[in-house]
Each structure stands twice: as structure tokens, then as C-alpha cells.
Motif scaffolding. Structure first.
Motif, PDB file in Angstrom:
ATOM      1  N   LEU A 102       7.681  11.515  -6.322  1.00 22.84           N
ATOM      2  CA  LEU A 102       6.763  10.558  -6.944  1.00 22.84           C
ATOM      3  C   LEU A 102       7.206   9.145  -6.637  1.00 22.84           C
ATOM      4  O   LEU A 102       8.388   8.891  -6.519  1.00 22.84           O
ATOM      5  CB  LEU A 102       6.737  10.785  -8.451  1.00 22.84           C
ATOM      6  CG  LEU A 102       6.218  12.150  -8.893  1.00 22.84           C
ATOM      7  CD1 LEU A 102       6.345  12.281 -10.402  1.00 22.84           C
ATOM      8  CD2 LEU A 102       4.796  12.387  -8.441  1.00 22.84           C
ATOM      9  N   PRO A 103       6.299   8.216  -6.505  1.00 19.91           N
ATOM     10  CA  PRO A 103       4.858   8.317  -6.697  1.00 19.91           C
ATOM     11  C   PRO A 103       4.209   9.090  -5.555  1.00 19.91           C
ATOM     12  O   PRO A 103       4.592   8.960  -4.402  1.00 19.91           O
ATOM     13  CB  PRO A 103       4.378   6.872  -6.731  1.00 19.91           C
ATOM     14  CG  PRO A 103       5.411   6.109  -5.986  1.00 19.91           C
ATOM     15  CD  PRO A 103       6.703   6.848  -6.179  1.00 19.91           C
ATOM     16  N   ARG A 107      -1.444   8.466  -6.395  1.00 19.32           N
ATOM     17  CA  ARG A 107      -1.088   7.152  -6.957  1.00 19.32           C
ATOM     18  C   ARG A 107      -1.388   6.047  -5.940  1.00 19.32           C
ATOM     19  O   ARG A 107      -1.812   4.960  -6.301  1.00 19.32           O
ATOM     20  CB  ARG A 107       0.395   7.152  -7.335  1.00 19.32           C
ATOM     21  CG  ARG A 107       0.936   5.862  -7.848  1.00 19.32           C
ATOM     22  CD  ARG A 107       0.746   5.642  -9.292  1.00 19.32           C
ATOM     23  NE  ARG A 107       1.142   6.812 -10.037  1.00 19.32           N
ATOM     24  CZ  ARG A 107       1.355   6.806 -11.330  1.00 19.32           C
ATOM     25  NH1 ARG A 107       1.242   5.701 -12.000  1.00 19.32           N
ATOM     26  NH2 ARG A 107       1.690   7.898 -11.960  1.00 19.32           N
ATOM     27  N   ARG A 110      -5.930   4.581  -4.085  1.00 23.59           N
ATOM     28  CA  ARG A 110      -6.566   3.939  -5.221  1.00 23.59           C
ATOM     29  C   ARG A 110      -8.086   4.104  -5.236  1.00 23.59           C
ATOM     30  O   ARG A 110      -8.681   4.156  -6.299  1.00 23.59           O
ATOM     31  CB  ARG A 110      -6.163   2.479  -5.269  1.00 23.59           C
ATOM     32  CG  ARG A 110      -4.618   2.366  -5.280  1.00 23.59           C
ATOM     33  CD  ARG A 110      -4.111   0.992  -5.512  1.00 23.59           C
ATOM     34  NE  ARG A 110      -4.339   0.499  -6.852  1.00 23.59           N
ATOM     35  CZ  ARG A 110      -3.689   0.923  -7.938  1.00 23.59           C
ATOM     36  NH1 ARG A 110      -2.788   1.864  -7.845  1.00 23.59           N
ATOM     37  NH2 ARG A 110      -3.940   0.401  -9.105  1.00 23.59           N
ATOM     38  N   ARG A 112      -9.652   6.720  -3.905  1.00 20.32           N
ATOM     39  CA  ARG A 112      -9.897   8.168  -3.879  1.00 20.32           C
ATOM     40  C   ARG A 112     -10.751   8.621  -2.695  1.00 20.32           C
ATOM     41  O   ARG A 112     -11.610   9.486  -2.830  1.00 20.32           O
ATOM     42  CB  ARG A 112     -10.543   8.635  -5.193  1.00 20.32           C
ATOM     43  CG  ARG A 112      -9.747   8.325  -6.432  1.00 20.32           C
ATOM     44  CD  ARG A 112      -8.450   9.115  -6.437  1.00 20.32           C
ATOM     45  NE  ARG A 112      -7.736   8.944  -7.689  1.00 20.32           N
ATOM     46  CZ  ARG A 112      -6.583   8.291  -7.809  1.00 20.32           C
ATOM     47  NH1 ARG A 112      -6.016   7.757  -6.771  1.00 20.32           N
ATOM     48  NH2 ARG A 112      -5.985   8.193  -8.963  1.00 20.32           N
ATOM     49  N   THR A 124       0.191  -0.540  -4.324  1.00 15.93           N
ATOM     50  CA  THR A 124       0.900   0.462  -5.126  1.00 15.93           C
ATOM     51  C   THR A 124       2.399   0.198  -5.138  1.00 15.93           C
ATOM     52  O   THR A 124       3.044   0.318  -6.185  1.00 15.93           O
ATOM     53  CB  THR A 124       0.599   1.881  -4.616  1.00 15.93           C
ATOM     54  OG1 THR A 124      -0.816   2.076  -4.636  1.00 15.93           O
ATOM     55  CG2 THR A 124       1.271   2.935  -5.477  1.00 15.93           C
ATOM     56  N   GLN A 128       4.756  -0.514  -8.369  1.00 12.13           N
ATOM     57  CA  GLN A 128       6.014   0.204  -8.608  1.00 12.13           C
ATOM     58  C   GLN A 128       7.172  -0.790  -8.763  1.00 12.13           C
ATOM     59  O   GLN A 128       8.042  -0.613  -9.613  1.00 12.13           O
ATOM     60  CB  GLN A 128       6.308   1.181  -7.467  1.00 12.13           C
ATOM     61  CG  GLN A 128       5.346   2.336  -7.370  1.00 12.13           C
ATOM     62  CD  GLN A 128       5.419   3.230  -8.589  1.00 12.13           C
ATOM     63  OE1 GLN A 128       6.487   3.641  -9.018  1.00 12.13           O
ATOM     64  NE2 GLN A 128       4.277   3.522  -9.167  1.00 12.13           N
ATOM     65  N   ARG A 131       6.926  -2.255 -12.162  1.00 11.68           N
ATOM     66  CA  ARG A 131       7.336  -1.272 -13.176  1.00 11.68           C
ATOM     67  C   ARG A 131       8.854  -1.197 -13.283  1.00 11.68           C
ATOM     68  O   ARG A 131       9.415  -1.075 -14.368  1.00 11.68           O
ATOM     69  CB  ARG A 131       6.757   0.093 -12.824  1.00 11.68           C
ATOM     70  CG  ARG A 131       6.983   1.154 -13.882  1.00 11.68           C
ATOM     71  CD  ARG A 131       6.341   2.476 -13.506  1.00 11.68           C
ATOM     72  NE  ARG A 131       6.884   3.060 -12.299  1.00 11.68           N
ATOM     73  CZ  ARG A 131       7.993   3.789 -12.252  1.00 11.68           C
ATOM     74  NH1 ARG A 131       8.694   3.999 -13.338  1.00 11.68           N
ATOM     75  NH2 ARG A 131       8.420   4.296 -11.123  1.00 11.68           N
TER      76      ARG A 131
END
Length: 174
Positions: A102-103, A107, A110, A112, A124, A128, A131
Motif C-alpha cells: 500500500l498505497p 489509491r 483517482r 477510476r 497521490t 502520501q 499524511r
């Protein structure tokens, strides 16, 4: 910190090797001192460590923006400007240590559409980075990319030794 990348990668490699070993657990099972005070790196930290362009021991959004186009292009095997699930799995295995780390693909994807653009990849990674940036100074340091495993202390424990309940008799010879 000249050896920042080496330190993070070595820590992660040792941790993964220890987790993957088939050695039988010691009496008392895992946690009976086997991993006390071990320092481990988060999977995304393996990749972030490789992005530290100025080798200052910190990774910033600027490092991501500067470094990721070359990495992205390297894994875009069909040169369509997007990473397919297989291309992403190859990136993940190389930079995160496992195809399932992961990620994960969803993720990053975005919009899809079953493909990851460079913009999605950088966005992304930026999320991360944010985060992991615990002190919100815009940079992720070694301390923020790693964590320490410590055995939980129980009430009355003294360095892992259990205390006998009051009135309990000592077993065995004295």
C-alpha cells in the motif's frame, strides 16, 4: 545525512527479512524480545527515500515533482503516458517491496479509468507525503518515515518480567 537512503533501505530490508524468515518462534512466541525496539520503515518511505534529491534527509513536494517523471516514464513500458495495473504492480514491487504493498493501484487511479497518469501519480504521492508529515512543515524526515516497535508494558512489568500476584507462591527450586 549522506547515508539517508542507505539507512532507510537497510532498515526496511532487515525488517522484511526478519518478518519473512521461517525460524520457529522462541518460547513465549513473537514479541518475547524478538522485535523489541526495532526500527521499521513504512513501504512508501522506501520510495520517498529515493527521491531525496538534495540528500538533506528530508523529502518535499519539490523532490516529488522533480524526480517522479523519470520514474514514471521508466515503468510506462507501452509509452502511452499512463501506468496500467501491471506497470503499476512492477513499480510497486520495485519501489515499495511488494506488488500488493500500500498505497495500491486504486489509491493512485483517482479518476477510476483503470490507468494512472503522471498527474495522478504525483498527486497521490503528494497526499502520501502530507499524511506522513506529522509536524506539517512541508517535508518528511527520517523520523517521520520510520517507526519503532516496542513491546507493550503491562502493569507491574519490569523490563518484560511479570510480577507475581500478591500471595502467589514461587514455583520451582529457590
Amino acid at each position: 545525512m549522506r547515508d539517508f537512503k542507505s539507512w532507510v533501505l537497510l532498515s526496511a530490508a532487515l525488517a522484511m527479512g526478519a518478518c519473512a524468515s521461517n525460524k520457529p518462534s522462541p518460547p513465549g512466541g513473537r514479541g518475547a524480545g524478538e522485535f523489541d525496539n526495532a526500527i521499521l520503515a513504512k513501504p512508501i518511505a522506501l520510495f520517498f527515500a529515493s527521491l531525496d534529491q538534495d540528500v538533506d534527509g528530508q523529502v518535499t513536494q519539490a523532490d516529488i515533482e522533480q524526480s517522479t517523471p523519470a520514474v514514471f516514464t521508466r515503468f510506462d513500458r507501452n509509452t502511452d503516458g499512463q501506468l496500467t495495473p501491471i506497470e503499476f504492480a512492477n513499480w510497486s514491487e520495485t519501489h515499495l517491496g511488494d506488488r500488493e504493498a500500500l498505497p495500491g493501484f486504486l489509491r493512485f487511479d483517482r479518476d477510476r479509468n483503470d490507468a494512472i497518469s503522471l498527474s495522478e501519480f504525483q498527486t497521490t504521492l503528494g497526499l502520501q507525503l502530507d499524511r506522513l508529515d506529522e509536524d506539517k512543515d512541508g517535508a518528511v524526515s527520517v523520523e517521520e518515515m520510520t517507526f519503532r516497535i516496542q513491546r507493550p508494558q503491562r502493569n507491574g512489568d519490569q523490563e518484560g518480567q511479570r510480577r507475581r500476584p500478591a500471595g502467589a507462591r514461587r514455583r520451582g527450586p529457590r
